[in-house]
Design an enzyme around this catalytic site. Structure first.
Site, PDB file in Angstrom:
ATOM      1  N   HIS A 202      -7.301  -6.031   0.921  1.00 56.00           N
ATOM      2  CA  HIS A 202      -6.139  -5.170   1.192  1.00 56.00           C
ATOM      3  C   HIS A 202      -5.381  -5.596   2.447  1.00 56.00           C
ATOM      4  CE1 HIS A 202      -4.091  -1.436   0.079  1.00 56.00           C
ATOM      5  NE2 HIS A 202      -4.035  -1.088   1.347  1.00 56.00           N
TER       6      HIS A 202
ATOM      7  N   ASP B  24     -10.072  -5.802  -3.160  1.00 57.86           N
ATOM      8  CA  ASP B  24      -9.492  -4.726  -2.341  1.00 57.86           C
ATOM      9  C   ASP B  24     -10.407  -3.511  -2.451  1.00 57.86           C
ATOM     10  OD1 ASP B  24      -7.954  -2.525  -1.445  1.00 57.86           O
ATOM     11  OD2 ASP B  24      -6.087  -3.483  -2.063  1.00 57.86           O
TER      12      ASP B  24
ATOM     13  N   SER C 211       0.831  -1.203   0.000  1.00 57.06           N
ATOM     14  CA  SER C 211       0.000   0.000   0.000  1.00 57.06           C
ATOM     15  C   SER C 211       0.869   1.259   0.000  1.00 57.06           C
ATOM     16  CB  SER C 211      -0.961  -0.050   1.193  1.00 57.06           C
ATOM     17  OG  SER C 211      -1.963   0.919   1.069  1.00 57.06           O
TER      18      SER C 211
END
Length: 290
Positions: A264, A231, A153
């Site tokens: 995620h 995600d 991320s």
């Protein structure tokens, strides 16, 4: 750079024949006390170890990857040292988001060198990751000169931008669900406006899409990106796909993989971390026979 203070060992746990350790030190670059974690695989006393730097995402510190990713077993097998820094400066006098927001300030350093007040005194994470921490690691541990780098991320953003700007330093780069075009997504625009100011021309040094276009035909670093299709930030924060589009545009042979059902979280990372470690091992010159 001023002389660094000595490392203080905070914890040490035997793990897959090696050691999972945590340290603190005074960072001259960040003007605060910093903590980082290191997995030291079993090895011969005089062996210089290949290393992988892992950069974590928003809200994380150096412990999230260590506890949740399950990387130590394969790192021990391959003989790779894992170096996991914190995601921002920390401390009583380090500024944070006024409203305590998770995407700015503590836990959200974005791996940039801030130029704006009140951030610039402490938020120099780019220099910390690229220069200060590696110098400390080489001083204190037996590591090879060139390392691999990876992240998730915000940390995927950091790994990609750092690798694309310092290709001679890194053997390879990989990322899970990375922020690849921060100039065009909410997370990046918010952080960059605060840390770097309103001039978007200054943002391109920390935007993977812009950096990849700039490098063009000079790109040579092996790259692997994995993205979960479930995600919830995939579309809202424009993760992964814009960078794949640039790679195709310039003919760069990076590998982008998309996975149905994955989100995620660290469950996604834990599911694929072995593949990433073996990818990096190959480019670090390690025998990757399973």
């Amino acid at each position: 750079m001023q002389q660094q203070t000595e490392l203080a060992e905070l914890s040490a746990n035997k793990c897959f024949g090696g050691w999972q350790k945590r340290f603190s030190h005074k960072s001259e670059v960040l003007n605060c006390e910093m903590q980082f974690s290191v997995f030291i695989p079993p090895s011969q006393p005089d062996t210089k170890l290949p290393a992988l730097y892992w950069l974590s995402g928003l809200t994380c510190n150096d412990e999230n990857f260590v506890i949740k990713a399950g990387a130590q077993r394969v790192a021990a097998e391959l003989g790779i040292m894992l170096i996991v820094p914190d995601t921002s400066p920390r401390g009583e006098h380090v500024p944070d988001a006024a409203d305590g927001a998770y995407d700015l300030g503590l836990g959200a350093g974005f791996y940039v060198n801030a130029t704006q007040e009140p951030w610039k005194k402490h938020y120099q994470m780019y220099d910390y990751i690229v220069d200060e921490l590696p110098e400390l690691i080489k001083k204190e541990f037996r590591v090879q000169d060139k390392a691999a780098i990876s992240g998730h991320s915000m940390g995927g953003h950091g790994a990609l931008t750092i690798a694309l700007s310092n290709m001679k330093r890194y053997s390879s780069v990989s990322a899970f669900a990375p922020i690849v075009n921060p100039s065009e997504c909410h997370w990046g625009q918010k952080a960059f406006t605060h840390y770097l100011g309103e001039d978007k021309n200054l943002w391109t040094d920390y935007d993977s899409c812009a950096l990849m276009r700039q490098q063009g035909q000079f790109l040579h670093i092996p790259m692997l990106v994995d993205q979960g299709l479930d995600d919830n930030f995939f579309h809202t924060q424009k993760l992964s796909k814009p960078l794949e589009d640039v790679a195709k545009e310039i003919g760069y042979q990076a590998e982008f993989r998309y996975h149905s059902g994955y989100d995620h979280s660290y469950f996604f990372i834990a599911s694929l971390i072995e593949q990433h470690l073996r990818f990096h091992a190959k480019h670090l010159g390690i025998d990757t026979q399973a």
